[in-house]
Design a protein around this motif. Structure first.
Motif, short mmCIF file in Angstrom:
data_model
loop_
_atom_site.label_atom_id
_atom_site.label_comp_id
_atom_site.label_asym_id
_atom_site.label_seq_id
_atom_site.Cartn_x
_atom_site.Cartn_y
_atom_site.Cartn_z
N GLY A 785 -83.22 116.26 1.74
CA GLY A 785 -82.04 116.37 0.90
C GLY A 785 -80.74 116.07 1.63
N TYR A 786 -80.84 115.67 2.91
CA TYR A 786 -79.60 115.43 3.67
C TYR A 786 -78.80 114.26 3.10
CZ TYR A 786 -76.55 113.59 7.27
OH TYR A 786 -75.46 113.09 7.93
N ILE A 787 -79.48 113.17 2.76
CA ILE A 787 -78.78 111.98 2.27
C ILE A 787 -77.98 112.31 1.00
CG2 ILE A 787 -79.11 109.70 1.22
CD1 ILE A 787 -79.30 109.68 4.23
N ASN A 788 -78.61 113.06 0.11
CA ASN A 788 -77.91 113.41 -1.12
C ASN A 788 -76.68 114.27 -0.84
OD1 ASN A 788 -77.88 113.43 -4.13
ND2 ASN A 788 -78.17 115.64 -3.83
N SER A 789 -76.77 115.18 0.14
CA SER A 789 -75.65 116.08 0.44
C SER A 789 -74.54 115.38 1.20
CB SER A 789 -76.15 117.29 1.23
OG SER A 789 -76.55 116.89 2.53
N SER A 790 -74.86 114.27 1.91
CA SER A 790 -73.86 113.59 2.73
C SER A 790 -73.08 112.54 1.94
CB SER A 790 -74.52 112.92 3.93
OG SER A 790 -75.39 111.88 3.51
N LEU A 791 -73.47 112.30 0.68
CA LEU A 791 -72.78 111.32 -0.15
C LEU A 791 -72.09 112.04 -1.30
CD1 LEU A 791 -75.57 108.58 -0.34
CD2 LEU A 791 -73.56 108.59 1.14
N SER A 792 -70.79 111.82 -1.41
CA SER A 792 -70.03 112.45 -2.49
C SER A 792 -70.11 111.62 -3.77
CB SER A 792 -68.57 112.61 -2.06
OG SER A 792 -68.47 113.45 -0.92
N ILE A 793 -69.73 112.24 -4.88
CA ILE A 793 -69.83 111.60 -6.20
C ILE A 793 -68.44 111.16 -6.66
CG2 ILE A 793 -70.52 111.94 -8.61
CD1 ILE A 793 -72.41 114.14 -7.63
N PHE A 794 -68.39 109.96 -7.26
CA PHE A 794 -67.13 109.44 -7.79
C PHE A 794 -67.35 108.98 -9.23
CE2 PHE A 794 -64.19 105.88 -8.56
CZ PHE A 794 -62.98 106.54 -8.36
N ASN A 795 -66.43 109.33 -10.09
CA ASN A 795 -66.49 108.91 -11.49
C ASN A 795 -65.92 107.50 -11.59
OD1 ASN A 795 -66.23 108.53 -14.27
ND2 ASN A 795 -65.79 110.70 -14.65
N THR A 796 -66.71 106.58 -12.11
CA THR A 796 -66.28 105.18 -12.14
C THR A 796 -65.07 104.96 -13.05
OG1 THR A 796 -67.91 104.74 -13.88
CG2 THR A 796 -68.58 104.30 -11.61
N ARG A 797 -64.78 105.91 -13.96
CA ARG A 797 -63.61 105.76 -14.81
C ARG A 797 -62.31 106.04 -14.05
NH1 ARG A 797 -65.01 105.31 -20.10
NH2 ARG A 797 -67.16 105.89 -20.65
N ASP A 798 -62.45 106.63 -12.82
CA ASP A 798 -61.26 106.98 -12.04
C ASP A 798 -60.78 105.85 -11.14
OD1 ASP A 798 -61.25 109.47 -13.19
OD2 ASP A 798 -62.44 110.41 -11.59
N PHE A 799 -61.42 104.68 -11.22
CA PHE A 799 -60.94 103.53 -10.45
C PHE A 799 -59.53 103.14 -10.88
CE2 PHE A 799 -65.44 102.32 -9.40
CZ PHE A 799 -65.26 102.26 -8.03
N ILE A 813 -73.06 102.77 -15.61
CA ILE A 813 -73.01 103.48 -14.34
C ILE A 813 -71.83 104.45 -14.38
CG2 ILE A 813 -72.91 103.23 -11.82
CD1 ILE A 813 -73.83 100.37 -12.14
N PRO A 814 -72.05 105.65 -14.86
CA PRO A 814 -70.92 106.59 -14.99
C PRO A 814 -70.41 107.08 -13.65
CG PRO A 814 -72.99 107.66 -15.55
CD PRO A 814 -73.32 106.22 -15.36
N THR A 815 -71.29 107.21 -12.66
CA THR A 815 -70.86 107.69 -11.34
C THR A 815 -71.47 106.81 -10.24
OG1 THR A 815 -72.72 109.23 -11.17
CG2 THR A 815 -70.65 110.08 -12.12
N CYS A 816 -70.81 106.80 -9.11
CA CYS A 816 -71.35 106.13 -7.92
C CYS A 816 -71.11 107.05 -6.73
CB CYS A 816 -70.71 104.76 -7.70
SG CYS A 816 -68.91 104.80 -7.46
#
Length: 924
Positions: A785-799, A813-816
């Motif tokens: 689970g390390y990879i999942n915890s080391s990557l933060s989530i971004f809402n693609t509508r906030d570009f 793709i709602p989030t990246c």
């Protein structure tokens, strides 16, 4: 010398001299007053009186002895060779220039003969325009300048028993790794003392012809050649073979090799040292043997000897570092398939389902994490716990290397008689002497002496030098910024091309090529080319600055030039590595608010696994490219030049070519001598120590390179170059403190690479804290689970409108994900750093502080425990000083007795006369 006299190396231009000649200016060599050279520098100097006849060098025919090292009489040894082109055979329109050169040459040779040096001229066998001047130093002149140069010579055999070697029990094995003792025997050890002409009877002289070695004789000959005048005009005196060479008066000046490198000499009594060095040192078949350092020192002088001693010792110590580094690499290679975080990246269910945010504005698209599968596997080879152990080991290794080198150097200093090679013993450079026009009181002796500048003038010179160096360093930094801009622009292009497919086809064009990899490789190649170009330009600038500063001795000159060149090279070679290690990706922010360089270029980011592999790529390209380029420059170029020279001057087989003409066809050594060799190795030492945490194979590559470097350098100086002018040296000079500075800096850089460049600390924090309660869902510490915890989530509508991709897939793709530790969208503190981030920062700082303190304490203890000078060497130095004092005491006692004897006889005579008169008076 009068206060108005000026010593110049060459200040009057050719046009001014020609004008003076046509106007009937002062005749060369004719002055009213006698020129008096400082007796401590040139005791045999006598100026040529006005109207005196200038003695010309006698011309002698070649005696058809190709291996002869003597004049035609077979008695006087050749100590130096001068080569000039006959001016009488030149075209008429340039006759004035050539006649001036002829007058200078004739005056120079007359000055040499006036000082007691013997000369003999011989015409070239190959080219009738060339003439070779053979220089011989008679016994009296050798004794005089042996005392001037404080040359240490034997007084009696060493009577201290040497300690047995701890490896003597394995001699039946180790003897095969040493030069053949039947060819290169061990020389008798002597106690030595600085030579004094008045105490000749106390020195161990068996044969006057071999008492001064050929390298000593050549060194003394060059000392006179560099100070003999070649022109006097009014109060201006010009002197020195250096300017005569630069002005074309002489074509070359060099000491002779004693024989051909691949064939022993036919002359009886010739030591054939060049042939022995080639067979037992430079020949490829001897690559596994230890270096014959004593013979190298005897043939080429202490300066060459100490370089090869240091290079051999460094290579031997690298063997240990290479073994440990190779073990670390093998460990990483074996565990790459079992690395949990690497398997998560490659897993289609984990990495295949993680969609990463675009890494550039507008034209970059979304991409899947598993496209970096191969890169993550390669990264796991270098980014593991073995690397941490190896970084600590290398910090200890570099301390052991420097401490043991000091001990070994102390042994060589004693064996090679350089223990008391002080500044007072080293004569000033001719260029320094030429500019001495101001008087000052020597702070040590209290005697008035001439100096080339006032205190204010020296400050001005140093300030200009520092300003120029800083300007060029800023120029390098500007080139680094340009390369960074290139990286940003090219990364944008590669990202657009590699990831412009539909979502279902988000794989790169090639399995192993990613935008980061393509950008890193091309930028590294461009950076290497820029480094090489700036090196060539700055070298000339550094030499000009050092000449302008006018250091007193050659050691001061080399140390000043060394410091300038290394500062430049340090910034030039290492700045790109420091950028990747400590700057790249550190200010990337998050996709909705990216950071821009120069307000235009979006700051580049590291791979999800970090920038460590990119740093490894940069190091490998620069190290390997530098090694290949240096070998081409140092080996291939001289070989090609000699090949062309032999082709252009080929003669019929029946012609016999003398030894001096064979040497003339070889290449001359650079004026900087060993400077580039040292610089190459010290830069390599920096790569091996400063960034070894990112590239454990660096010591292996350095070891392989150095094994070739030793033999290539040996082959080069023996077969491709004229004999190098022997010089005295006590140690490796300014390179020693530079190595110590690199060793101290290496601890900090490796600690920061592990903390900030690799992902080791975030993984450890996750393993021990965030994989279990209260932050994680696991019951036991795990990396799952390390990879999942080391990557933060971004809402693609906030570009923002600037960074939003043109192919907007926000509906599908709602989030990246992006590489950072921030709160997710919808959180009250969205896109701010979360608690994981602060745990990681605290762990990184704690790791650096603890590691540095432990390593620095260990280094300090090792430095204190290991003495710089071995106890046996201290004993021998004390014994030698005692013998020298005894000899001095006996000599002074005899001298006082000799002086008091006439006085004593006079007193006794007076006493007897007085007693006789008293007896006569009593009789009366």
């Amino acid at each position: 010398m009068s206060d108005n006299d000026i010593l110049e190396m060459d200040s009057v231009s050719d046009a001014e001299e020609l004008e003076l000649e046509l106007e009937g200016g002062p005749e060369l060599g004719m002055i009213d007053e006698e020129m008096v050279y400082p007796e401590e520098f040139l005791p045999t100097y006598h100026s040529i009186k006005e109207g005196a006849r200038i003695t010309k060098t006698q011309l002698a025919d070649f005696n058809n002895k190709p291996d002869s090292l003597f004049f035609n009489d077979g008695v006087r040894r050749i100590d130096f060779i001068l080569v000039y082109e006959d001016e009488d055979k030149k075209e008429f329109e340039k006759r004035h220039t050539f006649q001036r050169r002829k007058r200078r040459r004739e005056y120079f040779e007359a000055s040499l003969m006036k000082m007691g040096v013997e000369l003999e001229a011989t015409k070239s066998v190959i080219d009738e325009k060339l003439t070779f001047i053979k220089v011989h130093m008679p016994w009296d002149v050798l004794c005089t300048y042996g005392e001037v140069l404080h040359i240490k010579l034997p007084i009696q055999p060493n009577d201290l028993a040497s300690r047995p070697s701890p490896w003597r029990f394995f001699s039946y094995v180790t003897k095969h790794f040493y030069p053949n003792e039947e060819l290169i025997g061990k020389e008798t050890e002597f106690f030595t003392a600085p030579f004094e002409k008045d105490r000749l009877e106390y020195f161990y002289i068996k044969d006057k012809d071999v008492f001064f070695t050929p390298s000593m004789r050549s060194r003394m000959a060059y000392y006179i050649l560099s100070r003999a005048p070649y022109e006097i005009r009014g109060n201006t005196k010009k002197f020195g073979i250096t300017k005569l060479l630069d002005g074309g008066v002489y074509k070359a000046a060099y000491p002779l090799h004693d024989c051909r490198f691949n064939v022993p000499s036919t002359e009886q009594g010739c030591p054939n040292e060049r042939f022995l060095l080639y067979e037992e040192w430079a020949h490829p078949k001897s690559f596994y043997k230890m270096q014959p350092l004593d013979l190298i020192r005897k043939y080429y002088g202490e300066k060459i000897g100490i370089y090869f001693a240091w290079l051999g010792f460094y290579t031997m110590m690298l063997a240990l570092a290479a073994v440990v580094g190779l073990g670390c690499f093998i460990y990483g290679w074996k565990t790459q398939e079992t690395s949990t975080w690497s398997k998560e990246v490659c897993d289609p269910e984990i990495g295949g389902n993680i969609v990463m945010c675009p890494q550039c504005d507008k034209f970059c698209n979304y991409w899947r994490l598993n496209t970096t599968c191969e890169a993550s596997k390669k990264l796991s080879i270098f980014d593991n716990f073995g690397t941490l152990v190896f970084a600590v080991f290398m910090s200890i290794w570099v301390t052991l290397f420097l401490e043991f080198w000091k001990r070994y150097q102390a042994e060589l200093e004693y064996e090679w008689d350089t223990v008391e090679f002080l500044e007072q013993e080293e004569p000033p450079r001719p260029e320094y002497e030429a500019k001495c026009i101001y008087e000052r009181k020597n702070p040590v002796t209290g005697v008035k002496e001439k100096v080339p500048y006032t205190t204010c003038g020296r400050c001005v010179r140093v300030s200009i030098g520092i300003g120029t160096v800083l300007f060029w360093i800023l120029l390098i930094l500007a080139s680094i910024v340009a390369i960074i801009v290139y990286r940003l622009a090219v990364f944008f292009t590669f990202s657009t091309r590699f990831r412009s497919q539909e979502l279902k086809e988000l794989e790169p064009l090639k399995e192993y090529v990613t935008p980061q990899m393509a950008t890193s490789v091309t930028a590294s190649l461009i950076s290497f080319v820029v480094i090489m170009i700036l090196n060539i330009l700055y070298e000339r600038v550094a030499i000009w600055i050092t000449n302008f500063e006018l250091p007193r001795t050659k050691t001061d000159y080399e140390n000043s030039l060394t410091l300038k060149m290394f500062l430049f090279q340090f910034v030039n070679y290492y700045s790109s590595c420091f950028y990747i290690a400590f700057a790249k990706g550190k200010a990337a922010s998050y996709p909705g608010q990216p950071v821009y360089l120069l307000g235009k270029y979006r700051n580049e980011e590291c791979d999800p696994g970090g920038c460590l592999f990119e740093l490894t790529t940069q190091l490998s390209i620069i190290m390997s490219g530098k090694a290949i380029w240096n070998n081409i420059q140092e080996v291939l170029m001289p070989w090609v030049k000699n090949l062309i020279s032999r082709y252009c001057t080929r003669v019929t087989s029946e012609k016999v070519i003398p030894r001096w003409e064979q040497d003339y066809q070889l290449q001359s050594i650079s004026k900087l001598g060993l400077f580039h060799e040292y610089l190459e190795m010290v830069i390599q030492f920096g790569f091996v120590t400063l960034f070894v945490a990112s590239f454990p194979l660096a010591p292996v590559l350095a070891l392989v390179n150095n094994l070739f470097e030793i033999r290539v350098d040996a082959w080069k100086i023996i077969t491709q170059f004229r004999r190098i002018m022997p010089e005295k040296a006590q140690d490796i000079g300014a390179w020693q403190p530079i190595l110590q500075g690199i060793a101290i800096l290496a601890v900090a850089t490796n600690a920061m690479i592990i903390a900030f460049t690799s992902d080791m600390i975030p993984r450890l924090v996750y393993y021990w804290s965030f994989s279990v309660y209260p932050y994680g869902d696991q019951f036991n510490n795990t990396m799952a689970g390390y990879i999942n915890s080391s990557l933060s989530i971004f809402n693609t509508r906030d570009f923002t409108s600037i960074s939003r991709p043109i192919m907007d897939n926000s509906t599908t793709i709602p989030t990246c994900r992006y590489r950072d530790f921030r709160y997710p969208p919808g959180h009250p503190r969205q896109y701010e750093h979360n608690v994981y981030y602060w745990h990681v920062v605290a762990a990184k700082m704690a790791f650096i502080i603890v590691l540095e303190h432990i390593v620095y304490l260990t280094k300090f203890i090792l430095s204190y425990v290991i003495p710089d000078v071995p106890y046996a060497v201290k004993e021998q130095i004390r014994r030698e000083k005692y013998l020298t004092q005894v000899i001095l005491h006996e000599t002074n006692l005899k001298l006082v007795t000799k002086r008091l004897k006439p006085i004593k006889d006079e007193i006794l005579k007076h006493t007897h006369t007085k007693e006789g008169k008293e007896e006569i008076e009593l009789d009366f």
